[in-house]
Scaffold this active site. Structure first.
Site, PDB file in Angstrom:
ATOM      1  N   PHE A  60      -0.122  -5.717  -3.047  1.00  0.00           N
ATOM      2  CA  PHE A  60       0.387  -4.247  -2.629  1.00  0.00           C
ATOM      3  C   PHE A  60       1.061  -4.182  -1.116  1.00  0.00           C
ATOM      4  CE2 PHE A  60      -0.014   0.372  -1.521  1.00  0.00           C
ATOM      5  CZ  PHE A  60       0.825   1.009  -2.469  1.00  0.00           C
ATOM      6  N   ASP A  70      -9.029  -7.122  -2.693  1.00  0.00           N
ATOM      7  CA  ASP A  70      -8.626  -5.769  -2.808  1.00  0.00           C
ATOM      8  C   ASP A  70      -8.539  -5.543  -4.306  1.00  0.00           C
ATOM      9  OD1 ASP A  70      -7.400  -3.352  -3.379  1.00  0.00           O
ATOM     10  OD2 ASP A  70      -5.580  -3.678  -1.816  1.00  0.00           O
ATOM     11  N   TYR A 100      -9.365   6.838  -5.953  1.00  0.00           N
ATOM     12  CA  TYR A 100      -8.705   7.713  -6.590  1.00  0.00           C
ATOM     13  C   TYR A 100      -7.850   7.516  -7.937  1.00  0.00           C
ATOM     14  CZ  TYR A 100      -5.452   5.484  -3.291  1.00  0.00           C
ATOM     15  OH  TYR A 100      -4.612   4.835  -2.559  1.00  0.00           O
ATOM     16  N   LYS A 101      -7.862   6.043  -8.420  1.00  0.00           N
ATOM     17  CA  LYS A 101      -7.239   5.612  -9.357  1.00  0.00           C
ATOM     18  C   LYS A 101      -8.297   5.622 -10.535  1.00  0.00           C
ATOM     19  CE  LYS A 101      -4.463   2.614  -6.658  1.00  0.00           C
ATOM     20  NZ  LYS A 101      -3.142   2.946  -6.928  1.00  0.00           N
ATOM     21  N   ARG A 159       5.522   1.740 -15.790  1.00  0.00           N
ATOM     22  CA  ARG A 159       4.177   1.308 -15.558  1.00  0.00           C
ATOM     23  C   ARG A 159       3.327   2.373 -16.343  1.00  0.00           C
ATOM     24  NH1 ARG A 159       0.980   0.759  -9.874  1.00  0.00           N
ATOM     25  NH2 ARG A 159       1.415   3.047 -10.250  1.00  0.00           N
TER      26      ARG A 159
END
Lengths: 397, 397
Positions: free
Chosen positions: A113, A184, A209-210, A356
């Site tokens: 990311f 990560d 938060y995912k 996605r």
């Protein structure tokens, strides 16, 4: 055996929406609003400053951390919450570099990311020495694990394609070459089983938060391998990571174990929302979630490929090689995602051409997959043609 | 003219409590719980990922920052919210050091909050070069502003004694010697008027859970002088500080102005609670608050000194030399504070011997001061004598 119909009933899911973006922001757990109101009124409102002890706010970062430890294969007492994922990346990277002071290379890959790469860049600029951020193709990481590498910083699942790295194999090779690892878990925590202990990972970080459904901007976590917990030096040495924060000593003495990775005052309200979301995770385990996720993603791929030949699968076809998302490449992907959102199927677009879709068994089931496939087929065959954002203006078959 | 009875009515204040610890954690604004519920249900719950744009979550850190800018004399558009105060100290310190790359000294004072000193220590350890944290007595700071100092890092109001530094004078002297300034406003934001623009301060940071009433662990803020805003290099270079976060470029390009001081995903829920608390601040201005604060602290000092000769004032007697707190030294201060809390007067203890009381005109008035003085007098003359934590066991007159 997890009752996924029961977990689904615990989320607020808006009418007319099939939410395939829980890999970006999980939905609201129905209990979270009441939980937050209780923390605000009964704890903050009534206890005021005494809430730090009476309501247990001070221990909240490790108490919540332990609930996440179970989901990522970490030993209890070795995960702590706080800050954001980007800050936790910096924190882990700095400690890892200080464990390898004679080496100068941070190894990462182009599938990481961007924020992780940016944080490494900023850290290197600040150090002002001759460090190097070496970014290679994802499939070339293993070959670049060499004796000049100080730290290997890898995101386990690629945010665009969903391709998954082999944590155990890469970590073992890293250790053979004296390389410290920072993993990560942004797209693995709550998405796939993680075995930090089994892989002997050195540091791991992630957001909540995912897949974990902690709410917009909910706090991040950091894991430090028990082997390093009392040795890792914190660069972000804040007072709550001090061995005796309320002694107000003039000099820093790192706290014991994972406590030294605490920095400032913990975000009590945000952690309460996350804690509420983790109640739902107690109803399942990652192996059940993974099995269901593979059923859902296989079914989605088959359905979309049958109906939409213009879309090219970007995610590994082998379910063991991917996380819990499915991505397709399409030159007008941005317009297509906008058209889908207008029809209630929420996925997202990642430049340059990635459509996605995230699959989250806690609240997405086979019925949702089939309904989403039908809408995608209709949009790609019909709606898109007239969509104002549609640029290609060519028949999309 | 501020109606402080009206502002007081907007806070939840528990029955039987006189809360003189708002300098540590402000009380719950009555509207905050409903505001939080609306953000959770109507925004997170209904908008899901689209809340980042539709509900304005993405701009929330600068929108809330602008509300605080008004209270600290900062130019609009130059304050941004995020992280914790300790992280913001690190961020400001790192950028300030990079502005003075040929100097090696960080100057601070022994009255600074320990976390600021700890963060500087950790930063220096990580840099691994020949930097020095030079900590002098508060009254000696001015004499130590010399041409070898890179950064002067000062907390304006001492967390123990309430003594206030002269920001304008120290900053001017610092600039004469080419020193970059970092001001910590933890005990000034919402407590006393601050004039960052007038003082030409370079960087300022602060927390929002004290006088600003943002809730336990609410987010911090950072200010960068407009002169530096497009030049300051971020060490914590996260994706939301990138000029185009959603372009997902491989390399970091700092955003414009204060945006580059953003790091990770903003804490939406925590910022909502803070935003609600700031509604009350819109009903007043810092000069009205300051005038009332000086009346309250003068009245408190006079009352306590008349009734409790065993307590020694630790705060400057001149109201212009102190923040909005009053501290007394007392060898058994810990026991005394515990005894006061048992009687409903909440202050706090800071080692080794400080009894600390905060005065917050938004919800503390003359009646509260008089009631607190009466209880303190009674406790010090009677209760303390039998208190289990009372160690001296000598008559406290």
């Amino acid at each position: 055996m997890t009752d996924f119909a029961a977990t689904k009933a615990l989320f607020h899911l808006p009418q007319g929406v099939i939410y395939l973006d829980g890999n970006s922001l999980g939905p609201l757990p129905k209990d979270a609003t009441d939980r937050m109101a209780r923390v605000m009124q009964d704890e903050w409102g009534e206890m005021l400053i005494t809430g730090w002890n009476k309501a247990g706010w001070m221990d909240q970062p490790t108490r919540v951390g332990d609930r996440i430890a179970r989901l990522i294969g970490a030993e209890p007492g070795h995960v702590v919450m706080g800050d954001t994922l980007s800050i936790k990346v910096y924190q882990a990277l700095a400690s890892a570099l200080m464990m390898n002071p004679d080496r100068r290379v941070i190894l990462s890959d182009s599938g990481n990311f961007p924020s992780d790469l940016y944080m490494a860049e900023g850290l290197i600029r600040f150090l002002g020495q001759d460090h190097e951020l070496r970014v290679v193709a994802p499939e070339e990481v293993s070959d670049h694990i060499t004796a000049d590498v100080a730290v290997m910083m890898i995101t386990e699942v690629d945010y665009r394609t969903g391709r998954m790295h082999d944590m155990a194999t890469l970590t073992a090779k890293a250790h053979e070459h004296g390389v410290v690892t920072v993993w990560d878990l942004a797209h693995t925590a709550g998405a796939t089983p993680v075995d930090l202990k089994g892989a002997d990972a050195d540091f791991a970080v992630g957001c909540t938060y995912k897949y974990l459904n902690g709410g917009p901007g909910s706090p991040a976590f950091i894991y430090v391998n028990p082997r390093h917990a009392d040795a890792a030096l914190p660069a972000l040495s804040g007072w709550l990571g001090h061995d005796a924060p309320f002694a107000f000593e003039p000099n820093y003495r790192p706290g014991k174990g994972i406590d030294r990775m605490r920095v400032g005052t913990p975000p009590v309200l945000a952690l309460a929302a996350l804690d509420s979301a983790l109640d739902i995770w107690d109803m399942t385990d990652m192996h059940a979630v993974r099995a269901k996720s593979q059923v859902l993603t296989d079914r989605f791929i088959a359905g979309v490929e049958a109906a939409c030949p213009m879309l090219t699968l970007a995610t590994p076809r082998d379910p063991d090689q991917r996380g819990s998302q499915v991505s397709f490449r399409f030159s007008d992907g941005y317009a297509a995602i906008q058209a889908l959102i207008a029809r209630g199927v929420i996925g997202d677009f990642r430049a340059p051409d990635i459509m996605r879709f995230g699959f989250t068994p806690l609240y997405i089931d086979e019925g949702d997959v089939d309904a989403a496939v039908a809408i995608i087929a209709d949009v790609m065959q019909n709606d898109l043609w007239d969509h104002p954002d549609y640029k290609t203006r060519a028949k999309v078959t």
